[in-house]
Every structure is written in C-alpha cells, then in structure tokens.
Design a protein around this motif. Structure first.
Motif, PDB file in Angstrom:
ATOM      1  N   VAL A 178      10.064  15.732   1.641  1.00 43.75           N
ATOM      2  CA  VAL A 178      10.599  17.088   1.772  1.00 43.75           C
ATOM      3  C   VAL A 178       9.571  17.976   1.094  1.00 43.75           C
ATOM      4  O   VAL A 178       9.326  17.835  -0.106  1.00 43.75           O
ATOM      5  CB  VAL A 178      11.972  17.228   1.104  1.00 43.75           C
ATOM      6  N   THR A 179       8.931  18.858   1.836  1.00 44.25           N
ATOM      7  CA  THR A 179       7.779  19.608   1.311  1.00 44.25           C
ATOM      8  C   THR A 179       8.125  20.304   0.006  1.00 44.25           C
ATOM      9  O   THR A 179       9.002  21.181  -0.041  1.00 44.25           O
ATOM     10  CB  THR A 179       7.307  20.653   2.334  1.00 44.25           C
ATOM     11  N   PRO A 180       7.454  19.933  -1.094  1.00 41.99           N
ATOM     12  CA  PRO A 180       7.739  20.559  -2.385  1.00 41.99           C
ATOM     13  C   PRO A 180       7.083  21.936  -2.491  1.00 41.99           C
ATOM     14  O   PRO A 180       6.123  22.233  -1.761  1.00 41.99           O
ATOM     15  CB  PRO A 180       7.121  19.583  -3.382  1.00 41.99           C
ATOM     16  N   LYS A 181       7.592  22.743  -3.384  1.00 46.64           N
ATOM     17  CA  LYS A 181       6.944  24.019  -3.641  1.00 46.64           C
ATOM     18  C   LYS A 181       5.646  23.820  -4.419  1.00 46.64           C
ATOM     19  O   LYS A 181       4.719  24.626  -4.316  1.00 46.64           O
ATOM     20  CB  LYS A 181       7.895  24.938  -4.423  1.00 46.64           C
ATOM     21  N   LEU A 182       5.606  22.728  -5.199  1.00 51.46           N
ATOM     22  CA  LEU A 182       4.438  22.451  -6.034  1.00 51.46           C
ATOM     23  C   LEU A 182       4.237  20.947  -6.108  1.00 51.46           C
ATOM     24  O   LEU A 182       5.196  20.184  -6.246  1.00 51.46           O
ATOM     25  CB  LEU A 182       4.656  23.023  -7.442  1.00 51.46           C
ATOM     26  N   LEU A 183       2.988  20.503  -6.022  1.00 48.34           N
ATOM     27  CA  LEU A 183       2.650  19.088  -6.140  1.00 48.34           C
ATOM     28  C   LEU A 183       1.724  18.903  -7.334  1.00 48.34           C
ATOM     29  O   LEU A 183       0.682  19.547  -7.429  1.00 48.34           O
ATOM     30  CB  LEU A 183       1.968  18.596  -4.862  1.00 48.34           C
ATOM     31  N   LEU A 184       2.111  18.004  -8.253  1.00 48.96           N
ATOM     32  CA  LEU A 184       1.325  17.703  -9.444  1.00 48.96           C
ATOM     33  C   LEU A 184       0.737  16.304  -9.299  1.00 48.96           C
ATOM     34  O   LEU A 184       1.473  15.324  -9.184  1.00 48.96           O
ATOM     35  CB  LEU A 184       2.192  17.763 -10.703  1.00 48.96           C
ATOM     36  N   LEU A 185      -0.586  16.202  -9.310  1.00 50.57           N
ATOM     37  CA  LEU A 185      -1.278  14.921  -9.147  1.00 50.57           C
ATOM     38  C   LEU A 185      -2.039  14.612 -10.430  1.00 50.57           C
ATOM     39  O   LEU A 185      -3.036  15.263 -10.744  1.00 50.57           O
ATOM     40  CB  LEU A 185      -2.242  14.992  -7.961  1.00 50.57           C
ATOM     41  N   ASP A 186      -1.551  13.622 -11.185  1.00 52.23           N
ATOM     42  CA  ASP A 186      -2.108  13.300 -12.498  1.00 52.23           C
ATOM     43  C   ASP A 186      -3.039  12.093 -12.380  1.00 52.23           C
ATOM     44  O   ASP A 186      -2.631  10.963 -12.608  1.00 52.23           O
ATOM     45  CB  ASP A 186      -0.968  13.023 -13.489  1.00 52.23           C
ATOM     46  N   GLU A 187      -4.296  12.344 -11.990  1.00 46.89           N
ATOM     47  CA  GLU A 187      -5.295  11.284 -11.793  1.00 46.89           C
ATOM     48  C   GLU A 187      -4.723  10.154 -10.932  1.00 46.89           C
ATOM     49  O   GLU A 187      -4.828   8.973 -11.272  1.00 46.89           O
ATOM     50  CB  GLU A 187      -5.779  10.740 -13.144  1.00 46.89           C
ATOM     51  N   HIS A 188      -4.157  10.520  -9.805  1.00 47.20           N
ATOM     52  CA  HIS A 188      -3.385   9.567  -9.016  1.00 47.20           C
ATOM     53  C   HIS A 188      -4.230   8.521  -8.284  1.00 47.20           C
ATOM     54  O   HIS A 188      -3.672   7.596  -7.686  1.00 47.20           O
ATOM     55  CB  HIS A 188      -2.488  10.305  -8.025  1.00 47.20           C
ATOM     56  N   THR A 189      -5.566   8.657  -8.332  1.00 45.09           N
ATOM     57  CA  THR A 189      -6.419   7.636  -7.709  1.00 45.09           C
ATOM     58  C   THR A 189      -7.255   6.878  -8.739  1.00 45.09           C
ATOM     59  O   THR A 189      -8.023   5.994  -8.381  1.00 45.09           O
ATOM     60  CB  THR A 189      -7.373   8.270  -6.674  1.00 45.09           C
ATOM     61  N   ALA A 190      -7.103   7.202 -10.016  1.00 43.96           N
ATOM     62  CA  ALA A 190      -7.990   6.651 -11.051  1.00 43.96           C
ATOM     63  C   ALA A 190      -7.847   5.151 -11.236  1.00 43.96           C
ATOM     64  O   ALA A 190      -8.799   4.476 -11.635  1.00 43.96           O
ATOM     65  CB  ALA A 190      -7.746   7.367 -12.380  1.00 43.96           C
ATOM     66  N   ALA A 191      -6.663   4.584 -10.960  1.00 40.64           N
ATOM     67  CA  ALA A 191      -6.436   3.155 -11.179  1.00 40.64           C
ATOM     68  C   ALA A 191      -6.777   2.307  -9.951  1.00 40.64           C
ATOM     69  O   ALA A 191      -6.597   1.092  -9.974  1.00 40.64           O
ATOM     70  CB  ALA A 191      -4.981   2.918 -11.593  1.00 40.64           C
ATOM     71  N   LEU A 192      -7.273   2.947  -8.904  1.00 39.34           N
ATOM     72  CA  LEU A 192      -7.543   2.243  -7.653  1.00 39.34           C
ATOM     73  C   LEU A 192      -9.028   1.938  -7.505  1.00 39.34           C
ATOM     74  O   LEU A 192      -9.880   2.608  -8.094  1.00 39.34           O
ATOM     75  CB  LEU A 192      -7.076   3.091  -6.464  1.00 39.34           C
ATOM     76  N   ASP A 193      -9.359   0.909  -6.718  1.00 34.50           N
ATOM     77  CA  ASP A 193     -10.762   0.633  -6.437  1.00 34.50           C
ATOM     78  C   ASP A 193     -11.327   1.779  -5.609  1.00 34.50           C
ATOM     79  O   ASP A 193     -10.581   2.529  -4.967  1.00 34.50           O
ATOM     80  CB  ASP A 193     -10.912  -0.699  -5.694  1.00 34.50           C
ATOM     81  N   PRO A 194     -12.666   1.974  -5.632  1.00 34.52           N
ATOM     82  CA  PRO A 194     -13.267   3.153  -4.984  1.00 34.52           C
ATOM     83  C   PRO A 194     -12.877   3.357  -3.522  1.00 34.52           C
ATOM     84  O   PRO A 194     -12.575   4.475  -3.108  1.00 34.52           O
ATOM     85  CB  PRO A 194     -14.770   2.891  -5.124  1.00 34.52           C
ATOM     86  N   ALA A 195     -12.858   2.287  -2.736  1.00 34.30           N
ATOM     87  CA  ALA A 195     -12.540   2.433  -1.309  1.00 34.30           C
ATOM     88  C   ALA A 195     -11.087   2.861  -1.116  1.00 34.30           C
ATOM     89  O   ALA A 195     -10.791   3.746  -0.300  1.00 34.30           O
ATOM     90  CB  ALA A 195     -12.806   1.126  -0.571  1.00 34.30           C
ATOM     91  N   GLY A 211      -2.849   0.467  -3.925  1.00 33.58           N
ATOM     92  CA  GLY A 211      -3.166   1.568  -3.019  1.00 33.58           C
ATOM     93  C   GLY A 211      -2.033   1.892  -2.078  1.00 33.58           C
ATOM     94  O   GLY A 211      -1.743   3.057  -1.807  1.00 33.58           O
ATOM     95  N   GLN A 212      -1.369   0.844  -1.571  1.00 34.40           N
ATOM     96  CA  GLN A 212      -0.223   1.068  -0.688  1.00 34.40           C
ATOM     97  C   GLN A 212       0.915   1.759  -1.433  1.00 34.40           C
ATOM     98  O   GLN A 212       1.583   2.635  -0.885  1.00 34.40           O
ATOM     99  CB  GLN A 212       0.245  -0.269  -0.112  1.00 34.40           C
ATOM    100  N   ARG A 213       1.118   1.377  -2.691  1.00 32.63           N
ATOM    101  CA  ARG A 213       2.187   2.005  -3.483  1.00 32.63           C
ATOM    102  C   ARG A 213       1.876   3.470  -3.759  1.00 32.63           C
ATOM    103  O   ARG A 213       2.765   4.324  -3.721  1.00 32.63           O
ATOM    104  CB  ARG A 213       2.405   1.241  -4.788  1.00 32.63           C
ATOM    105  N   GLN A 214       0.597   3.781  -4.044  1.00 33.85           N
ATOM    106  CA  GLN A 214       0.241   5.178  -4.276  1.00 33.85           C
ATOM    107  C   GLN A 214       0.390   6.001  -3.002  1.00 33.85           C
ATOM    108  O   GLN A 214       0.827   7.156  -3.050  1.00 33.85           O
ATOM    109  CB  GLN A 214      -1.192   5.289  -4.813  1.00 33.85           C
TER     110      GLN A 214
END
Length: 273
Positions: A166-183, A153-156
């Motif tokens: 640096v604020t990107p023009k576009l952010l792509l999030l590919d199931e970025h929380t799926a490998a983490l425990d629910p909390a 979780g800390q790494r994510q």
C-alpha cells in the motif's frame, strides 16, 4: 511532505550514559523527494529515522507528514503512512509465516484494516502474486512457503514489497542492502529505484556508499554528531564528485569523515573506471 523542525533527543539525561543523539534538526522533504543520507557511526542517521517512525518522542520540535502533525502519534499509527526497511534481512518479516501471510499482515496494517487472514480475498491474493511476479524472483510460485526458507536477498525484496504494497507517504531505508552480497544488493537497489519511481514515493535512504549517495535520488544529506551538516541538491549535486562531497563535509564540520566503510566506498568510486 515531511517537515522536521528543531528535533532534539538526549538519551539517559543526567546520568553517566547521557548522550545527545539529535541536535535541533530541521529538514523539509518535498513530495517525491528521494534523499540519501551519509554519516559516520553515531552521527544520528538511524536515530533520526526512529524519531520519524515514532519509536520515541523527541525532546523538542515537531514532525509533520503530508500536512499532519505526527509528533505525538504512536508508532503503530504512523506505520500506516510510513514504510521502513532495516539493514538486517531478518527484521522485516516473520520467518515461520508464509510469504502470503507476511504480505497479508503488511496489507492489512497499511490499509487500516484489522480483519483476520480469512478476510483476504482472492482478489487480494491475485494482487500479491502480481506484485511478487514483478520482483522477478519466482516468489509468486512460492506463496505458501515459510519466509524463513528464503535467502537474505529474497527476504529484503519481499520486505521492500511489504513496505510499499500500500503506497506509503514516506519510505525509510536504513542501509537496506548493506548485509547483502554485491550482486544481490544491486538487484535489490534496482528494485528499490523502480518501485519508488513508479509510485512516486517520498524516500529517505541511509547508505555508506558514496557513489550511491550522489547518484540515487535527487538530494544528498550528510550528518555529524546528531546534526545535518550538508544538504546538496539540484545543479550543485549534479556536478558534485565524491572527493568534492568529502571536502565540503570537512569544511562544514572542521574534520574529515572518519568512517572506514564510507571512505573505502569513496576510494572505490574514484578508482572505478
């Protein structure tokens, strides 16, 4: 802001392994749009992200970002404008480098500089500490520690910060929380919403959670066999239920969604008070 026109991709054409991965995709995201994407395995979600990020050149079509044609721009140049996170917490950081060094790499790449770490100023380090402090994880006191010592979780959370330092023009999030425990997943998702909203970042997020797909951001896309088959926004989305979304999907493609993870999340969304 982001426009995909007639994007198609076939891998291994003319062989027994030929696979049509994307089929004439058209998508137009406005500045500040936050669209969630749902679909079964093999629907083309990550492949579409790879096309946008420049991991391959599509067979047909054009990709325009903030008015600039990036269709043939190499991926390393696109990375200055596009932030990306993956499902695997190990993919976004260099484990043997310190937190500060990882942030420095992200900062130099996204800001267009090619200087060595020695060019990172005290002002830059103060900025890193300030941004880390905002995560609420105490990482600002561990900047000299290797990233490999952090939890998933800390790494994510750190990867999210690196992708948006640096604020990107576009952010792509590919199931970025799926490998983490629910909390932990909930905490990273809350950080995501906060950072995206505060910086007005245009965002695409792949998710298997049907509740998140309808409540996060302002648009919901569904994909099937390399196509965007449903695009729900505005009033229609505000009144859409999980059941209704699944029904619309089945009506549009002629079959029900067949992903167990997605269907399980849908059942949980319906039964949770």
């Amino acid at each position: 802001m982001l426009e995909l026109k007639n994007i198609s991709k076939t891998f291994n054409p003319g062989t027994v392994n030929e696979k049509l991965a994307l089929q004439k995709i058209d998508l137009n995201l406005k500045d500040g749009d936050f669209a969630t994407i749902v679909g079964s395995n093999g629907a083309g979600k990550s492949t579409m992200f790879n096309a946008i990020a420049g991991e391959f050149i599509s067979d047909t079509g054009t990709i325009t970002l903030d008015g600039q044609d990036i269709t043939f721009m190499p991926d390393y140049r696109r990375s200055k404008y596009i932030g990306r996170m993956f499902q695997d917490p190990l993919r976004g950081t260099a484990p043997h480098m310190t937190i500060e060094e990882n942030l420095a790499l992200a900062y130099l790449r996204a800001s267009g500089h090619t200087s060595s770490f020695s060019r990172i100023s005290k002002k830059d380090r103060d900025l890193f500490a300030e941004k880390l402090s905002a995560l609420g994880l105490g990482l600002e006191d561990r900047m000299k520690q290797p990233v490999g010592l952090l939890s998933g979780g800390q790494r994510q959370a750190l990867t999210l910060l690196m992708a948006t330092l640096v604020t990107p023009k576009l952010l792509l999030l590919d199931e970025h929380t799926a490998a983490l425990d629910p909390a932990t997943a909930e905490k990273v998702l809350d950080l995501t919403k906060k950072i995206v909203a505060e910086n007005h970042i245009t965002c695409l997020m792949i998710t298997h959670n049907m509740h998140d797909a309808l409540t996060l951001g302002n648009r919901t896309l569904m994909m099937d066999h390399g196509r965007i088959v449903l695009d729900v926004a505005d009033e229609e989305r505000a009144h859409m239920t999980v059941d209704g979304l699944l029904q619309r999907f089945a009506e549009n493609v002629g079959h029900a969604l067949d992903n167990d993870r997605i269907l399980l999340s849908a059942e949980q969304s319906i039964t949770t008070p």
